[in-house]
Write a protein that holds these residues in place. Structure first.
Motif, PDB file in Angstrom:
ATOM      1  N   THR A 164       0.833  -1.194   0.000  1.00  0.00           N
ATOM      2  CA  THR A 164       0.000   0.000   0.000  1.00  0.00           C
ATOM      3  C   THR A 164       0.873   1.252   0.000  1.00  0.00           C
ATOM      4  O   THR A 164       1.876   1.304   0.714  1.00  0.00           O
ATOM      5  CB  THR A 164      -0.906   0.019   1.252  1.00  0.00           C
ATOM      6  N   ASN A 165       0.485   2.267  -0.795  1.00  0.00           N
ATOM      7  CA  ASN A 165       1.152   3.557  -0.711  1.00  0.00           C
ATOM      8  C   ASN A 165       0.831   4.192   0.630  1.00  0.00           C
ATOM      9  O   ASN A 165      -0.328   4.256   1.041  1.00  0.00           O
ATOM     10  CB  ASN A 165       0.691   4.482  -1.838  1.00  0.00           C
ATOM     11  N   THR A 205       9.856  14.437  -4.433  1.00  0.00           N
ATOM     12  CA  THR A 205      10.130  13.366  -5.383  1.00  0.00           C
ATOM     13  C   THR A 205      11.458  12.708  -5.021  1.00  0.00           C
ATOM     14  O   THR A 205      12.463  13.399  -4.826  1.00  0.00           O
ATOM     15  CB  THR A 205      10.206  13.889  -6.827  1.00  0.00           C
ATOM     16  N   PHE A 262       9.490   7.837  -6.612  1.00  0.00           N
ATOM     17  CA  PHE A 262       8.364   8.014  -5.706  1.00  0.00           C
ATOM     18  C   PHE A 262       7.919   9.475  -5.699  1.00  0.00           C
ATOM     19  O   PHE A 262       8.745  10.376  -5.491  1.00  0.00           O
ATOM     20  CB  PHE A 262       8.746   7.608  -4.285  1.00  0.00           C
ATOM     21  N   THR A 263       6.654   9.696  -5.918  1.00  0.00           N
ATOM     22  CA  THR A 263       6.045  11.008  -5.711  1.00  0.00           C
ATOM     23  C   THR A 263       5.343  10.975  -4.365  1.00  0.00           C
ATOM     24  O   THR A 263       4.467  10.133  -4.124  1.00  0.00           O
ATOM     25  CB  THR A 263       5.055  11.343  -6.828  1.00  0.00           C
ATOM     26  N   GLU A 312       2.661   8.876  -2.723  1.00  0.00           N
ATOM     27  CA  GLU A 312       1.381   9.017  -3.415  1.00  0.00           C
ATOM     28  C   GLU A 312       1.329   8.111  -4.632  1.00  0.00           C
ATOM     29  O   GLU A 312       0.279   7.588  -4.997  1.00  0.00           O
ATOM     30  CB  GLU A 312       1.183  10.476  -3.823  1.00  0.00           C
ATOM     31  N   SER A 313       2.499   7.921  -5.261  1.00  0.00           N
ATOM     32  CA  SER A 313       2.587   7.040  -6.422  1.00  0.00           C
ATOM     33  C   SER A 313       4.040   6.618  -6.592  1.00  0.00           C
ATOM     34  O   SER A 313       4.964   7.226  -6.024  1.00  0.00           O
ATOM     35  CB  SER A 313       2.101   7.742  -7.699  1.00  0.00           C
ATOM     36  N   VAL A 314       4.255   5.565  -7.380  1.00  0.00           N
ATOM     37  CA  VAL A 314       5.606   5.101  -7.690  1.00  0.00           C
ATOM     38  C   VAL A 314       5.655   4.678  -9.142  1.00  0.00           C
ATOM     39  O   VAL A 314       4.727   4.022  -9.639  1.00  0.00           O
ATOM     40  CB  VAL A 314       6.034   3.938  -6.760  1.00  0.00           C
ATOM     41  N   ASP A 315       6.704   5.086  -9.836  1.00  0.00           N
ATOM     42  CA  ASP A 315       6.946   4.693 -11.218  1.00  0.00           C
ATOM     43  C   ASP A 315       8.242   3.899 -11.281  1.00  0.00           C
ATOM     44  O   ASP A 315       9.227   4.241 -10.609  1.00  0.00           O
ATOM     45  CB  ASP A 315       7.050   5.919 -12.127  1.00  0.00           C
ATOM     46  N   ARG A 371       3.305  12.376  -0.841  1.00  0.00           N
ATOM     47  CA  ARG A 371       2.271  13.269  -0.337  1.00  0.00           C
ATOM     48  C   ARG A 371       2.941  14.523   0.224  1.00  0.00           C
ATOM     49  O   ARG A 371       4.073  14.473   0.706  1.00  0.00           O
ATOM     50  CB  ARG A 371       1.470  12.592   0.771  1.00  0.00           C
TER      51      ARG A 371
END
Length: 617
Positions: free
Chosen positions: A107-108, A193, A125-126, A112-115, A128
């Motif tokens: 879970t993040n 980031t 990683f972006t 907030e997101s991962v590419d 919060r």
């Protein structure tokens, strides 16, 4: 990673002795809401452990989840090695990603997101932008870089190998192979980031990053790495940590109690309860008496008091969780019951320099895995023959059983005393001149029962087994020095990759300090080197290391290497696996505990609900 590099010597083992002693390492099910199969402690409470059931900390007007836990040494995330520590850290800290429900699902959290790059080596990683630590500090990309650098560089870190070796984040080393501070491939590419670069792709990378050692601290909170003076002293931080999680530190008395309270400015879903309290107890009987006096909400039941006939399973779900009730208890209550096969394995280990091969194989011949499961463990352990848990075996549990039935050399589901006796007679031993070695374990009824049964069986095979016990730290000293002949142990996995446990069978990880050319602690004290089988194990381990992509081709290659490594261990009997402990949870009906999965001991308690009117004060 080259074969010469292997898995670097693990600094944390100077503190824990690794898996080779007792099932209390991080990832094992020995927290306040699960029941380990090994009972640590004597059968009689000591004076300091006796209790009339009165908690030392009052609930007041708060809704408090009351648990039982054993002693911990630190609350610093990079220094935790015991489940008793990690359970508390998991409530007070968040990482970029995690497994807050104790399942395999990632879970993040702060992320907030991962590419992931096309080649699988760069994770971006972006984060919060609304995460505030318990001291009021804003959590940004620099906090992540600081936290992971501290994991790699601090002398206080016991899990640097997880970051540098298992995960394989790029870094530099000096001429002696030590990490060069500031060289870690973790970079803040923006205010929120973070870019993480691996030396090679690894399908379990995010799984590893979910480990509690990867949590995020306020930047510069502790001054134990280069460039940071620290906002608090290290000793203060280890006992009063400042985190980012749903609960914040309230109190910790290592041999008495610990507690955390809800953090009002948590960025995520607010916890349903106000507080978590752990009563510290080591003795199984003291724990049970405390629970029977209704002074705890979730509790273990030691083997001595456990009755499998009191279990009623009402449902088994799609991931194998057995859900039902247990009762009546000694206090006439009926407890809610949850059981799942955890990612853990139980075994007998040998220092192969101290115990001859025929004797190790004789143990394998006489050990009846199914009998152990039903007898010493009262059915709370699934019999097994591989170090790899069945759920992670290539092809699944049925394939694991089939491989063992067809290939295990020492008898599947039986005890072969005649073969054991013949083996020792061929080695020159007899009833009048038996072979002798020692088994030494932590105190506990289950360990005593297994050891006693082996002693009685082996006596008929011309082996005189001496049984001794020692406290955890003494075992470590003996094992690291190469002075522990054999012992019972268990290993709980922190992420779902067979390499996590098969690292125990990589020969370079097994050499004790009395082995030529070794200066650091081993992962497990087997000294398993210099044989044809150990060389095959080395080759199999390297094959797995070189094929860690999430592709069908790599999965097939790893599957073959897993079988090769397990069979090599069978040939020399450095470790004899006998089963997989289950995780069980018993809770009173006034508390609603969300179901956990295979990693249950590290669940967050945010979704727990308590009927405070029904809960005894």
């Amino acid at each position: 990673m080259s074969d010469a590099d292997g898995v670097q010597r693990r600094r944390f083992l100077k503190a824990t002795g690794g898996l080779a002693t007792a099932g209390v390492l991080a990832g094992c099910s020995s927290g306040g809401d699960s029941t380990p199969p090994e009972e640590l402690g004597s059968d009689t409470p000591t004076e300091s452990q006796e209790t009339d059931g009165t908690e030392t900390s009052s609930n007041g007007d708060q809704s408090t989840l009351r648990l039982i836990n054993e002693s911990a040494n630190t609350l610093d995330p990079i220094a935790t090695v015991l489940t008793t520590e990690s359970e508390k850290v998991a409530q007070m800290f968040d990482g970029l990603v995690g497994k807050p429900h104790g399942t395999a699902d990632i879970t993040n959290l702060i992320a907030e997101s991962v590419d992931v790059s096309d080649d699988g080596t760069v994770y971006t990683f972006t984060m919060r932008e609304d995460v505030v630590a318990h001291n009021g500090d804003q959590i940004d990309a620099n906090a992540v870089v600081y936290s992971w650098e501290r994991l790699a560089a601090s002398d206080n870190s016991t899990s640097d190998y997880v970051l540098l070796d298992d995960l394989g984040v790029t870094h530099e080393t000096d001429d002696e192979g030590n990490y060069v501070p500031g060289s870690l491939g973790v970079e803040a590419t923006g205010d929120y980031t973070v870019e993480v670069t691996l030396s090679s792709p690894y399908y379990a990378a995010l799984d590893i990053m979910s480990d509690v050692s990867f949590v995020v601290l306020p930047e510069g909170i502790v001054g134990d790495i280069e460039g940071y003076e620290g906002k608090v002293a290290y000793d203060q931080f280890t006992s009063e940590p400042v985190g980012t999680g749903p609960f914040e530190f309230e109190n910790w008395s290592p041999d008495n109690e610990a507690s955390v309270t809800v953090y009002d400015d948590y960025y995520g879903e607010a916890p349903s309860i106000d507080r978590v309290h752990w009563q510290v107890m080591a003795d199984p009987n003291a724990k049970f008496n405390h629970a029977m006096n209704r002074n705890v909400d979730v509790f273990p039941i030691p083997n001595a008091q456990y009755d499998s006939g009191k279990v009623t399973v009402e449902e088994t779900d799609d991931i194998g969780r057995q859900i039902g009730t247990y009762g009546p208890l000694q206090n006439d209550e009926t407890a809610d019951y949850l059981r799942i096969a955890g990612l853990s394995t139980a075994f007998m280990l040998f220092n192969t320099n101290n115990v001859i091969e025929p004797a190790r194989k004789a143990v394998a011949y006489v050990m009846n895995h199914e009998e152990l499961s039903e007898g010493a463990y009262k059915g709370r352990l699934t019999p097994g023959y591989h170090m790899t848990p069945r759920s992670l075996w290539p092809g699944g549990p049925e394939a694991a059983k089939e491989h063992a039935r067809e290939n295990y050399p020492y008898g599947y589901g039986e005890s072969d005393l005649e073969s054991a006796r013949q083996l020792m007679e061929d080695a020159g031993y007899s009833q009048s001149d038996p072979y002798q070695f020692e088994i030494i374990n932590t105190p506990g009824a289950t360990n005593d029962q297994i050891s006693g049964r082996l002693r009685d069986q082996l006596s008929a095979a011309h082996i005189e087994l001496t049984i001794n016990t020692a406290e955890f730290s003494t075992l470590l000293d003996r094992e690291f020095a190469g002075n522990r002949d054999s012992g019972l142990g268990s290993w709980g996995m922190a992420w779902a990759d067979p390499m996590n446990v098969l690292a125990l069978l990589y020969p370079e990880n097994t050499r004790t300090t009395n082995h030529e050319g070794v200066s650091g602690a081993p992962l497990v004290g087997l000294n398993w080197t210099g044989t044809d089988a150990s060389q095959r194990a080395r080759e199999a381990w390297q094959t797995m290391q070189n094929n860690k992509r999430d592709t069908e081709e790599d999965r097939q290659i790893r599957a073959g290497a897993i079988r090769k490594l397990e069979e090599a261990n069978w040939e020399d009997c450095a470790l004899i696996n006998y089963g997989y402990p289950s995780m069980e949870r018993f809770s009173y009906d006034w508390v609603d505990m969300p179901m956990y999965g295979q990693l249950g001991a590290l669940s967050k308690y945010t979704n727990v609900e308590i009927d405070t009117e029904a809960q005894p004060n």
